[in-house]
Enzyme design. Structure first.
Site, PDB file in Angstrom:
ATOM      1  N   TYR A  40      20.501   0.079  64.452  1.00  0.00           N
ATOM      2  CA  TYR A  40      21.116   1.216  65.143  1.00  0.00           C
ATOM      3  C   TYR A  40      21.745   0.722  66.451  1.00  0.00           C
ATOM      4  O   TYR A  40      21.126  -0.047  67.191  1.00  0.00           O
ATOM      5  CB  TYR A  40      20.037   2.265  65.419  1.00  0.00           C
ATOM      6  CG  TYR A  40      20.561   3.476  66.129  1.00  0.00           C
ATOM      7  CD1 TYR A  40      21.385   4.378  65.466  1.00  0.00           C
ATOM      8  CD2 TYR A  40      20.260   3.714  67.469  1.00  0.00           C
ATOM      9  CE1 TYR A  40      21.885   5.491  66.124  1.00  0.00           C
ATOM     10  CE2 TYR A  40      20.761   4.823  68.128  1.00  0.00           C
ATOM     11  CZ  TYR A  40      21.577   5.707  67.450  1.00  0.00           C
ATOM     12  OH  TYR A  40      22.077   6.800  68.095  1.00  0.00           O
ATOM     13  N   ASP A 100      12.157   1.032  61.655  1.00  0.00           N
ATOM     14  CA  ASP A 100      12.825   2.309  61.935  1.00  0.00           C
ATOM     15  C   ASP A 100      13.031   2.982  60.581  1.00  0.00           C
ATOM     16  O   ASP A 100      13.852   2.560  59.777  1.00  0.00           O
ATOM     17  CB  ASP A 100      14.157   2.049  62.648  1.00  0.00           C
ATOM     18  CG  ASP A 100      14.857   3.336  63.067  1.00  0.00           C
ATOM     19  OD1 ASP A 100      14.668   4.362  62.386  1.00  0.00           O
ATOM     20  OD2 ASP A 100      15.600   3.303  64.059  1.00  0.00           O
ATOM     21  N   LYS A 150      17.018  13.469  63.223  1.00  0.00           N
ATOM     22  CA  LYS A 150      17.698  13.402  61.930  1.00  0.00           C
ATOM     23  C   LYS A 150      16.874  14.147  60.866  1.00  0.00           C
ATOM     24  O   LYS A 150      16.689  15.341  60.982  1.00  0.00           O
ATOM     25  CB  LYS A 150      17.950  11.935  61.568  1.00  0.00           C
ATOM     26  CG  LYS A 150      18.450  11.070  62.735  1.00  0.00           C
ATOM     27  CD  LYS A 150      19.858  11.395  63.172  1.00  0.00           C
ATOM     28  CE  LYS A 150      20.257  10.738  64.484  1.00  0.00           C
ATOM     29  NZ  LYS A 150      20.048   9.309  64.600  1.00  0.00           N
TER      30      LYS A 150
HETATM   31  C1  LIG Z   1      19.905   8.330  65.673  1.00  0.00           C
HETATM   32  C2  LIG Z   1      19.107   7.110  65.436  1.00  0.00           C
HETATM   33  C3  LIG Z   1      18.319   6.548  66.451  1.00  0.00           C
HETATM   34  C4  LIG Z   1      18.296   7.101  67.863  1.00  0.00           C
HETATM   35  O1  LIG Z   1      17.734   8.365  67.901  1.00  0.00           O
HETATM   36  P1  LIG Z   1      18.129   9.503  68.980  1.00  0.00           P
HETATM   37  O2  LIG Z   1      17.264  10.635  68.574  1.00  0.00           O
HETATM   38  O3  LIG Z   1      19.589   9.745  68.840  1.00  0.00           O
HETATM   39  O4  LIG Z   1      17.800   8.945  70.324  1.00  0.00           O
HETATM   40  C5  LIG Z   1      17.555   5.440  66.140  1.00  0.00           C
HETATM   41  N1  LIG Z   1      17.565   4.890  64.905  1.00  0.00           N
HETATM   42  C6  LIG Z   1      18.328   5.396  63.914  1.00  0.00           C
HETATM   43  C7  LIG Z   1      18.309   4.746  62.568  1.00  0.00           C
HETATM   44  C8  LIG Z   1      19.120   6.519  64.133  1.00  0.00           C
HETATM   45  O5  LIG Z   1      19.884   7.000  63.145  1.00  0.00           O
END
Ligand SMILES: *Cc1c(COP(=O)(O)O)cnc(C)c1O
Length: 330
Positions: A72, A143, A168
Protein backbone atom coordinates in the site's frame (compact mmCIF):
# COMPACT_ATOMS: atom_id res chain seq x y z
CA UNK A 1 -29.62 -5.91 20.35
CA UNK A 2 -27.42 -2.88 19.83
CA UNK A 3 -24.37 -1.89 21.85
CA UNK A 4 -24.34 1.69 23.12
CA UNK A 5 -22.21 4.44 21.59
CA UNK A 6 -20.31 5.59 24.65
CA UNK A 7 -19.41 9.23 24.13
CA UNK A 8 -17.21 9.94 27.12
CA UNK A 9 -13.76 11.51 27.34
CA UNK A 10 -13.74 11.17 31.12
CA UNK A 11 -14.91 8.42 33.47
CA UNK A 12 -15.67 8.58 37.19
CA UNK A 13 -12.57 7.92 39.26
CA UNK A 14 -12.03 4.45 40.65
CA UNK A 15 -13.04 2.42 37.56
CA UNK A 16 -10.90 0.39 35.13
CA UNK A 17 -10.35 3.33 32.78
CA UNK A 18 -9.96 6.96 33.80
CA UNK A 19 -9.71 8.80 30.53
CA UNK A 20 -10.90 8.32 26.94
CA UNK A 21 -7.47 7.89 25.35
CA UNK A 22 -6.95 4.68 27.33
CA UNK A 23 -10.17 2.86 26.56
CA UNK A 24 -13.79 2.96 25.49
CA UNK A 25 -16.51 0.27 25.74
CA UNK A 26 -17.59 0.79 22.11
CA UNK A 27 -14.02 0.24 20.82
CA UNK A 28 -13.86 -2.90 22.94
CA UNK A 29 -16.96 -4.39 21.34
CA UNK A 30 -15.51 -3.91 17.87
CA UNK A 31 -12.16 -5.31 19.02
CA UNK A 32 -13.81 -8.39 20.50
CA UNK A 33 -15.58 -9.09 17.21
CA UNK A 34 -12.53 -8.53 14.96
CA UNK A 35 -10.32 -10.49 17.37
CA UNK A 36 -12.71 -13.44 17.15
CA UNK A 37 -12.71 -13.29 13.34
CA UNK A 38 -8.91 -13.22 13.04
CA UNK A 39 -8.21 -15.51 16.01
CA UNK A 40 -6.26 -13.03 18.16
CA UNK A 41 -6.57 -9.89 20.25
CA UNK A 42 -7.50 -6.78 18.27
CA UNK A 43 -6.49 -3.18 18.95
CA UNK A 44 -8.36 -0.50 17.01
CA UNK A 45 -6.81 2.69 15.65
CA UNK A 46 -7.85 5.98 14.06
CA UNK A 47 -7.16 4.67 10.54
CA UNK A 48 -5.56 1.77 8.73
CA UNK A 49 -2.35 3.72 8.43
CA UNK A 50 -2.31 4.43 12.18
CA UNK A 51 -2.45 0.66 12.72
CA UNK A 52 0.38 0.21 10.19
CA UNK A 53 2.46 2.83 12.04
CA UNK A 54 1.86 1.06 15.37
CA UNK A 55 3.11 -2.25 13.95
CA UNK A 56 6.15 -0.64 12.29
CA UNK A 57 6.94 0.96 15.67
CA UNK A 58 7.58 -2.57 17.03
CA UNK A 59 10.82 -2.60 15.00
CA UNK A 60 13.88 -1.74 17.13
CA UNK A 61 15.92 1.37 16.30
CA UNK A 62 18.04 0.79 13.21
CA UNK A 63 16.16 -2.45 12.52
CA UNK A 64 15.50 -3.88 9.06
CA UNK A 65 12.07 -4.07 7.44
CA UNK A 66 11.51 -6.26 4.38
CA UNK A 67 8.51 -5.16 2.32
CA UNK A 68 7.19 -5.60 -1.18
CA UNK A 69 7.37 -2.63 -3.56
CA UNK A 70 3.70 -3.47 -4.28
CA UNK A 71 2.68 -2.61 -0.71
CA UNK A 72 0.00 0.00 0.00
CA UNK A 73 1.38 3.39 -1.04
CA UNK A 74 0.86 4.96 2.40
CA UNK A 75 2.79 2.11 4.03
CA UNK A 76 5.70 2.57 1.61
CA UNK A 77 5.69 6.33 2.21
CA UNK A 78 5.84 5.78 5.97
CA UNK A 79 8.72 3.28 5.65
CA UNK A 80 10.63 5.60 3.31
CA UNK A 81 10.25 8.53 5.71
CA UNK A 82 11.40 6.46 8.68
CA UNK A 83 14.40 5.27 6.67
CA UNK A 84 15.31 8.85 5.75
CA UNK A 85 15.44 9.81 9.44
CA UNK A 86 17.58 6.76 10.31
CA UNK A 87 14.84 5.16 12.40
CA UNK A 88 14.99 1.91 10.39
CA UNK A 89 16.28 0.37 7.16
CA UNK A 90 14.06 -0.90 4.36
CA UNK A 91 14.64 -3.73 1.88
CA UNK A 92 12.10 -3.65 -0.92
CA UNK A 93 11.74 -7.05 -2.54
CA UNK A 94 9.04 -8.85 -4.51
CA UNK A 95 7.82 -11.35 -1.91
CA UNK A 96 6.09 -13.43 -4.58
CA UNK A 97 9.68 -14.31 -5.63
CA UNK A 98 10.59 -16.98 -3.06
CA UNK A 99 14.39 -16.92 -3.45
CA UNK A 100 14.68 -13.13 -3.44
CA UNK A 101 12.40 -13.00 -0.37
CA UNK A 102 14.44 -15.57 1.59
CA UNK A 103 17.68 -13.71 0.86
CA UNK A 104 16.21 -10.35 1.92
CA UNK A 105 14.95 -11.86 5.20
CA UNK A 106 18.49 -12.54 6.46
CA UNK A 107 19.00 -10.30 9.52
CA UNK A 108 15.58 -8.66 9.14
CA UNK A 109 13.38 -7.64 12.08
CA UNK A 110 10.03 -7.34 10.33
CA UNK A 111 8.57 -8.69 7.11
CA UNK A 112 5.61 -6.71 5.79
CA UNK A 113 3.38 -8.45 3.28
CA UNK A 114 0.06 -7.97 1.51
CA UNK A 115 -1.60 -10.86 -0.26
CA UNK A 116 -3.25 -10.48 -2.73
CA UNK A 117 -0.92 -7.64 -3.76
CA UNK A 118 -2.19 -4.27 -4.93
CA UNK A 119 -3.05 -3.84 -7.80
CA UNK A 120 -1.58 -6.83 -9.67
CA UNK A 121 -3.36 -9.20 -7.26
CA UNK A 122 -0.57 -11.74 -6.99
CA UNK A 123 -0.63 -14.04 -3.99
CA UNK A 124 2.02 -15.10 -1.50
CA UNK A 125 1.95 -18.48 0.28
CA UNK A 126 1.61 -17.18 3.85
CA UNK A 127 2.34 -20.52 5.59
CA UNK A 128 5.60 -20.77 3.69
CA UNK A 129 6.53 -17.12 4.23
CA UNK A 130 5.76 -17.38 7.97
CA UNK A 131 8.05 -20.41 8.23
CA UNK A 132 10.89 -18.62 6.41
CA UNK A 133 10.38 -15.41 8.42
CA UNK A 134 10.51 -17.46 11.63
CA UNK A 135 13.79 -19.14 10.59
CA UNK A 136 15.26 -15.67 9.94
CA UNK A 137 14.14 -14.55 13.42
CA UNK A 138 11.91 -11.79 12.07
CA UNK A 139 8.28 -10.92 12.78
CA UNK A 140 5.70 -11.34 10.05
CA UNK A 141 2.99 -8.69 9.64
CA UNK A 142 0.23 -9.29 7.09
CA UNK A 143 -2.02 -6.53 5.78
CA UNK A 144 -5.21 -8.57 5.34
CA UNK A 145 -7.37 -5.69 4.05
CA UNK A 146 -7.99 -7.19 0.58
CA UNK A 147 -8.75 -10.77 1.64
CA UNK A 148 -10.64 -10.16 4.93
CA UNK A 149 -10.73 -12.84 7.68
CA UNK A 150 -13.61 -14.50 5.81
CA UNK A 151 -11.18 -15.68 3.14
CA UNK A 152 -7.77 -15.67 4.86
CA UNK A 153 -6.64 -15.85 8.49
CA UNK A 154 -2.92 -15.08 8.60
CA UNK A 155 -2.41 -15.69 12.35
CA UNK A 156 -3.30 -19.33 11.68
CA UNK A 157 -0.59 -19.42 9.01
CA UNK A 158 1.95 -18.28 11.61
CA UNK A 159 1.91 -14.50 11.14
CA UNK A 160 2.65 -12.42 14.25
CA UNK A 161 0.39 -9.47 13.46
CA UNK A 162 -2.52 -8.86 11.11
CA UNK A 163 -3.43 -5.33 10.05
CA UNK A 164 -6.65 -4.04 8.51
CA UNK A 165 -7.76 -0.83 7.02
CA UNK A 166 -11.25 -1.30 8.49
CA UNK A 167 -12.14 1.65 6.27
CA UNK A 168 -12.54 -0.96 3.52
CA UNK A 169 -14.28 -4.36 3.76
CA UNK A 170 -14.65 -4.70 7.54
CA UNK A 171 -16.88 -1.63 7.79
CA UNK A 172 -17.89 -1.92 4.13
CA UNK A 173 -19.90 1.25 3.46
CA UNK A 174 -17.28 3.88 2.59
CA UNK A 175 -18.43 6.07 5.47
CA UNK A 176 -15.52 6.07 7.94
CA UNK A 177 -11.77 5.66 8.48
CA UNK A 178 -10.58 3.08 10.99
CA UNK A 179 -7.76 0.58 11.48
CA UNK A 180 -7.16 -2.60 13.45
CA UNK A 181 -4.04 -4.58 14.41
CA UNK A 182 -4.52 -8.14 15.68
CA UNK A 183 -1.91 -10.26 17.47
CA UNK A 184 -1.93 -13.34 19.71
CA UNK A 185 1.21 -12.65 21.71
CA UNK A 186 0.33 -10.75 24.91
CA UNK A 187 3.52 -8.67 24.84
CA UNK A 188 2.87 -7.52 21.26
CA UNK A 189 -0.73 -6.62 22.13
CA UNK A 190 0.44 -4.60 25.12
CA UNK A 191 2.93 -2.70 22.97
CA UNK A 192 0.29 -1.93 20.33
CA UNK A 193 -2.08 -0.57 22.98
CA UNK A 194 0.76 1.46 24.54
CA UNK A 195 1.58 2.93 21.11
CA UNK A 196 -2.06 3.95 20.65
CA UNK A 197 -2.25 5.64 24.04
CA UNK A 198 1.08 7.46 23.86
CA UNK A 199 0.69 8.58 20.24
CA UNK A 200 -3.00 9.38 20.56
CA UNK A 201 -3.88 7.23 17.53
CA UNK A 202 -7.30 6.47 19.01
CA UNK A 203 -10.36 5.51 16.96
CA UNK A 204 -13.53 7.56 16.99
CA UNK A 205 -16.36 6.08 19.03
CA UNK A 206 -19.03 6.61 16.38
CA UNK A 207 -16.71 5.13 13.74
CA UNK A 208 -16.19 2.05 15.93
CA UNK A 209 -19.93 1.61 16.30
CA UNK A 210 -20.51 1.98 12.56
CA UNK A 211 -17.71 -0.50 11.82
CA UNK A 212 -19.29 -3.01 14.19
CA UNK A 213 -22.58 -2.54 12.42
CA UNK A 214 -20.91 -3.09 9.04
CA UNK A 215 -19.08 -6.13 10.36
CA UNK A 216 -22.37 -7.92 10.98
CA UNK A 217 -22.83 -8.36 7.23
CA UNK A 218 -19.17 -8.94 6.33
CA UNK A 219 -19.61 -12.60 5.40
CA UNK A 220 -22.69 -11.90 3.29
CA UNK A 221 -21.07 -8.92 1.53
CA UNK A 222 -17.86 -10.83 0.81
CA UNK A 223 -19.80 -13.82 -0.53
CA UNK A 224 -21.92 -11.69 -2.87
CA UNK A 225 -19.06 -9.42 -3.99
CA UNK A 226 -16.86 -12.44 -4.68
CA UNK A 227 -19.55 -14.15 -6.73
CA UNK A 228 -20.07 -10.92 -8.72
CA UNK A 229 -16.31 -10.67 -9.24
CA UNK A 230 -16.05 -14.26 -10.48
CA UNK A 231 -18.79 -13.67 -13.06
CA UNK A 232 -17.32 -10.33 -14.19
CA UNK A 233 -13.87 -11.91 -14.58
CA UNK A 234 -15.41 -14.46 -16.96
CA UNK A 235 -17.17 -11.79 -19.04
CA UNK A 236 -14.21 -9.37 -19.03
CA UNK A 237 -11.95 -12.12 -20.39
CA UNK A 238 -14.11 -12.26 -23.52
CA UNK A 239 -14.30 -8.51 -24.16
CA UNK A 240 -12.15 -7.31 -27.11
CA UNK A 241 -11.02 -4.14 -25.26
CA UNK A 242 -9.44 -6.21 -22.48
CA UNK A 243 -5.84 -7.46 -22.86
CA UNK A 244 -5.38 -9.10 -19.43
CA UNK A 245 -7.50 -9.88 -16.39
CA UNK A 246 -5.81 -10.26 -13.00
CA UNK A 247 -7.85 -12.12 -10.41
CA UNK A 248 -6.37 -14.31 -7.66
CA UNK A 249 -9.43 -16.56 -7.38
CA UNK A 250 -10.53 -15.07 -4.03
CA UNK A 251 -12.08 -11.79 -3.01
CA UNK A 252 -13.69 -9.01 -5.00
CA UNK A 253 -10.72 -7.02 -6.30
CA UNK A 254 -10.12 -7.42 -10.03
CA UNK A 255 -7.60 -5.65 -12.26
CA UNK A 256 -7.94 -5.39 -16.02
CA UNK A 257 -5.29 -4.22 -18.46
CA UNK A 258 -6.89 -2.58 -21.49
CA UNK A 259 -5.66 -2.40 -25.07
CA UNK A 260 -4.83 1.14 -26.16
CA UNK A 261 -3.33 3.94 -24.11
CA UNK A 262 -3.74 5.66 -20.74
CA UNK A 263 -6.11 8.27 -22.17
CA UNK A 264 -8.42 5.49 -23.41
CA UNK A 265 -8.35 3.80 -20.01
CA UNK A 266 -9.08 7.13 -18.31
CA UNK A 267 -12.05 7.54 -20.62
CA UNK A 268 -13.45 4.14 -19.60
CA UNK A 269 -13.05 4.97 -15.90
CA UNK A 270 -14.75 8.34 -16.38
CA UNK A 271 -17.67 7.07 -18.46
CA UNK A 272 -19.29 4.47 -16.21
CA UNK A 273 -22.51 5.45 -14.47
CA UNK A 274 -23.14 2.73 -11.89
CA UNK A 275 -19.48 2.07 -11.13
CA UNK A 276 -18.12 5.02 -9.15
CA UNK A 277 -14.92 6.54 -10.51
CA UNK A 278 -12.99 6.77 -7.24
CA UNK A 279 -10.03 5.44 -5.30
CA UNK A 280 -10.45 3.21 -2.24
CA UNK A 281 -12.23 -0.14 -2.19
CA UNK A 282 -14.21 -2.63 -0.19
CA UNK A 283 -17.56 -0.85 -0.10
CA UNK A 284 -20.98 -2.16 -1.09
CA UNK A 285 -20.83 0.09 -4.20
CA UNK A 286 -18.53 -0.91 -7.03
CA UNK A 287 -15.75 1.51 -7.91
CA UNK A 288 -12.86 1.68 -10.36
CA UNK A 289 -9.78 3.74 -11.16
CA UNK A 290 -6.67 3.74 -13.34
CA UNK A 291 -3.89 3.13 -10.86
CA UNK A 292 -1.03 4.76 -12.77
CA UNK A 293 -2.76 8.12 -12.60
CA UNK A 294 -1.16 8.24 -9.13
CA UNK A 295 2.49 9.39 -9.46
CA UNK A 296 3.56 7.08 -6.60
CA UNK A 297 2.22 3.90 -8.20
CA UNK A 298 4.69 1.07 -8.87
CA UNK A 299 6.17 1.46 -12.40
CA UNK A 300 5.67 -2.28 -12.94
CA UNK A 301 1.90 -1.62 -13.13
CA UNK A 302 0.73 -1.19 -16.75
CA UNK A 303 -0.45 2.33 -17.73
CA UNK A 304 -3.82 0.99 -18.86
CA UNK A 305 -4.56 -1.07 -15.75
CA UNK A 306 -7.96 -0.37 -14.16
CA UNK A 307 -8.45 -1.68 -10.65
CA UNK A 308 -12.04 -2.69 -9.94
CA UNK A 309 -13.50 -3.00 -6.46
CA UNK A 310 -16.56 -5.14 -7.10
CA UNK A 311 -19.52 -4.40 -4.86
CA UNK A 312 -22.78 -6.18 -4.15
CA UNK A 313 -25.04 -4.71 -6.84
CA UNK A 314 -26.84 -6.83 -9.44
CA UNK A 315 -24.14 -8.42 -11.58
CA UNK A 316 -26.01 -7.84 -14.85
CA UNK A 317 -26.33 -4.14 -14.05
CA UNK A 318 -22.61 -4.00 -13.26
CA UNK A 319 -21.74 -5.76 -16.51
CA UNK A 320 -24.06 -3.64 -18.66
CA UNK A 321 -22.47 -0.44 -17.35
CA UNK A 322 -18.90 -1.70 -17.65
CA UNK A 323 -19.43 -3.22 -21.08
CA UNK A 324 -20.94 0.06 -22.37
CA UNK A 325 -17.88 1.96 -21.14
CA UNK A 326 -15.52 -0.60 -22.72
CA UNK A 327 -17.47 -0.63 -25.99
CA UNK A 328 -17.17 3.16 -26.12
CA UNK A 329 -13.40 2.87 -25.79
CA UNK A 330 -13.03 0.31 -28.56
C1 LIG B 1 -6.54 1.80 2.53
C2 LIG B 1 -5.46 0.86 2.89
C3 LIG B 1 -4.58 1.13 3.96
C4 LIG B 1 -4.64 2.42 4.75
O1 LIG B 1 -5.82 2.51 5.47
P1 LIG B 1 -6.54 3.91 5.85
O2 LIG B 1 -7.74 3.45 6.59
O3 LIG B 1 -6.83 4.61 4.57
O4 LIG B 1 -5.57 4.68 6.68
C5 LIG B 1 -3.63 0.17 4.27
N1 LIG B 1 -3.52 -0.98 3.58
C6 LIG B 1 -4.33 -1.26 2.53
C7 LIG B 1 -4.16 -2.54 1.79
C8 LIG B 1 -5.33 -0.36 2.15
O5 LIG B 1 -6.11 -0.64 1.11
Amino acid sequence: MNPPIVLASTYHAGGDVGYGRYGNPTWEMLETAVGALEGGVATSFASGLAAVAAVVDLVPNGGIVVASPASYYGTLTLLTRLEATGRLRVRLVDLTDRDAGTEALQGADLCWVESPTNPLLRTVDLDDLAARTGVAGAMLAVDNTFATPILQRPLQSGADVVVHSATKYLSGHADLLLGVAVASDAVLVERLVAYRSTNGAVPGTVESWLALRGLRTLHVRVERAQSNATELVRRLGEHPAVAEVHYPGIGAMVSVVLHGDAAGADEVAASTELWVHATSLGGVESSLERRRKWPGENAEVPETLLRLSVGIEDVDDLWADLAAALDGAT
